[in-house]
Write an enzyme that holds these catalytic residues in place. Structure first.
Site, PDB file in Angstrom:
ATOM      1  N   HIS A   1       0.801  -1.240   0.000  1.00 17.82           N
ATOM      2  CA  HIS A   1       0.000   0.000   0.000  1.00 17.82           C
ATOM      3  C   HIS A   1       0.833   1.288   0.000  1.00 17.82           C
ATOM      4  O   HIS A   1       0.762   2.103   0.925  1.00 17.82           O
ATOM      5  CB  HIS A   1      -0.987   0.013   1.163  1.00 17.82           C
ATOM      6  CG  HIS A   1      -0.465  -0.459   2.491  1.00 17.82           C
ATOM      7  ND1 HIS A   1       0.707  -0.001   3.073  1.00 17.82           N
ATOM      8  CD2 HIS A   1      -0.983  -1.368   3.371  1.00 17.82           C
ATOM      9  CE1 HIS A   1       0.880  -0.588   4.231  1.00 17.82           C
ATOM     10  NE2 HIS A   1      -0.124  -1.422   4.439  1.00 17.82           N
TER      11      HIS A   1
ATOM     12  N   ASP B   1      -6.213  -3.892   0.090  1.00 16.60           N
ATOM     13  CA  ASP B   1      -6.028  -3.750   1.541  1.00 16.60           C
ATOM     14  C   ASP B   1      -7.380  -3.811   2.247  1.00 16.60           C
ATOM     15  O   ASP B   1      -7.657  -3.049   3.174  1.00 16.60           O
ATOM     16  CB  ASP B   1      -5.279  -2.464   1.888  1.00 16.60           C
ATOM     17  CG  ASP B   1      -4.797  -2.429   3.342  1.00 16.60           C
ATOM     18  OD1 ASP B   1      -4.836  -3.481   4.010  1.00 16.60           O
ATOM     19  OD2 ASP B   1      -4.391  -1.350   3.809  1.00 16.60           O
TER      20      ASP B   1
END
Length: 426
Positions: free
Chosen positions: A232, A306
């Site tokens: 991320h 995520d």
């Protein structure tokens, strides 16, 4: 008898949608053509939708074992196929952590029972993700892990990370990192250290807490030869470091989440709705622009959701106390298609690659390909019908999303895993 997906379109090498039928038999794609012989086969009308290889998500939190009130492997796997994902890699920040062969086996068995998306667990780098002692890398690899990570926390010790990379390189396992230097964090910080945090008088999470670890780890990866993957990515400095690492020949890859591509801290509502709280936080407009540029030039290798479900009660605890994270499996493709492809930021071909072939190539998976002989992991997308994101329809237990009410096209209508229909809304 097989299944023919008919009246559909696929992307050709030029990125154009062209009519195609696909025959699936015994879990494989056995034929592709504009018109196939239907004799002896079931025929499914795709209603002009786009047929692609099943989407792959290298970063999800399925919460089981230990946090089944947030999500289970079954509900997470259902959410995945409803969002067009056929393979998902689940993070080890469970209780117990995925730091033993027994826990890996438990997750694989649970996923098999669910019979939905293919779930591959990560193994923890350190025992209980405490950063003190390495797990049994060889045992975890043999048990069937996706890669190694302590995601949820960063490995704070440089010496420990180097040792992990050396051992992982010997075994041919990727090291995947949540990059966050805890020495730079202020307790209670929930937002990016930028204009919005300042406006509300709140401590912020600085970009350098991420980028310092990215830089450190790229240097260690260069020295050890390991495949190093950044989770991320959110800061422009991190994008620059990964770009420089690739140019230097380091085996580094990275992912970006949909919310970091579509939102920045200035979009956060004044009431500080905790559905906008995630880690890394939403950063500046400049960071968002750097992420999109990184996708375009190949610095960023893939998009990963995520997916991080929490209960409404947990998210109701206010911006400082509510847990970090939002859900994303069921909204990723429609959001990205509507807000990046239809606006001209990305081509449809590029978006599909970022969600299929690119993660498959990076992690050496036999999936993500739309060709004869490939596993029949397939997704059909309706690129025309508009729908409003409604969390009450989610298969996930989590409804924590900042995207409720957004109107999108690009909704999955059919998902197959190993040739089995696991989701259908045609």
């Amino acid at each position: 008898m097989g299944i023919i997906l008919g009246n559909g379109n696929v992307l050709n090498q030029a990125g154009e949608l062209t009519p195609m039928e696909i025959l699936v038999e015994k879990g494989r794609i056995t034929a592709m053509g504009e018109t196939l012989d239907r004799c002896g086969h079931d025929w499914i009308d795709c209603h002009g939708g786009m047929i692609s290889a099943g989407l792959i998500d290298a970063h999800v939190h399925l919460r089981e074992p230990g946090f089944e009130h947030k999500e289970t492997i079954e509900t997470g796997a259902k959410a995945a196929v409803q969002g067009g994902f056929t393979t998902v890699a689940c993070m080890p920040n469970t209780r117990p952590s995925i730091d033993s062969v027994e826990t890996v086996t438990y997750i694989l068995d649970k996923a098999s029972e669910a019979g939905m998306a293919r779930v591959i667990p990560y193994g923890a780098i350190t025992v209980r993700q405490l950063g003190k002692e390495l797990t049994d890398f060889a045992g975890l690899k043999e048990a069937g892990i996706f890669a190694l990570t302590d995601d949820g926390v960063g490995v704070q010790s440089t010496a420990m990370m180097k040792k992990a990379m050396q051992k992982a390189a010997e075994l041919g396992i990727a090291i995947v990192a949540h990059c966050e230097d805890e020495d730079l964090l202020i307790p209670g910080a929930a937002l990016h250290d930028g204009v919005v945090a300042a406006r509300h008088g709140l401590p912020g999470i600085p970009s350098e807490s991420e980028s310092i670890h990215v830089g450190r780890d790229i240097l260690l990866a260069e020295q050890t030869g390991v495949h190093y993957h950044v989770c991320h990515i959110s800061a422009k400095e991190s994008v620059r470091l990964v770009r420089d690492g690739k140019r230097a020949g380091v085996n580094v890859t990275c992912e970006v989440s949909p919310h970091h591509l579509l939102l920045c801290d200035e979009d956060i509502p004044d009431n500080l709705d905790t559905n906008w709280k995630m880690n890394p936080p939403l950063r500046s407009r400049e960071d968002r622009a750097a992420l999109i540029a990184g996708l375009k030039d190949g610095t960023i290798d893939m998009i990963a959701t995520d997916h991080a479900p929490h209960t409404q009660e947990e998210k109701a605890n206010g911006i400082n106390r509510a847990p970090f994270g939002i859900v994303g499996l069921e909204t990723a493709f429609p959001l990205l298609y509507t807000n990046l492809v239809q606006t001209g930021e990305l081509t449809l071909k590029k978006l599909v690659e970022l969600l299929t072939v690119k993660p498959a190539e990076a992690f050496k998976l036999p999936y993500g390909r739309l060709e004869v002989g490939a596993p029949a992991d397939l997704t059909v997308m309706d690129l025309e019908t508009e729908k409003t994101i409604d969390p009450s329809t989610f298969a996930s237990k989590g409804i924590n999303t900042p995207f409720a009410g957004w109107v999108c096209k690009g909704w999955p209508t059919l998902t197959l895993v190993d040739g089995k229909i696991v989701y259908q809304n045609v």
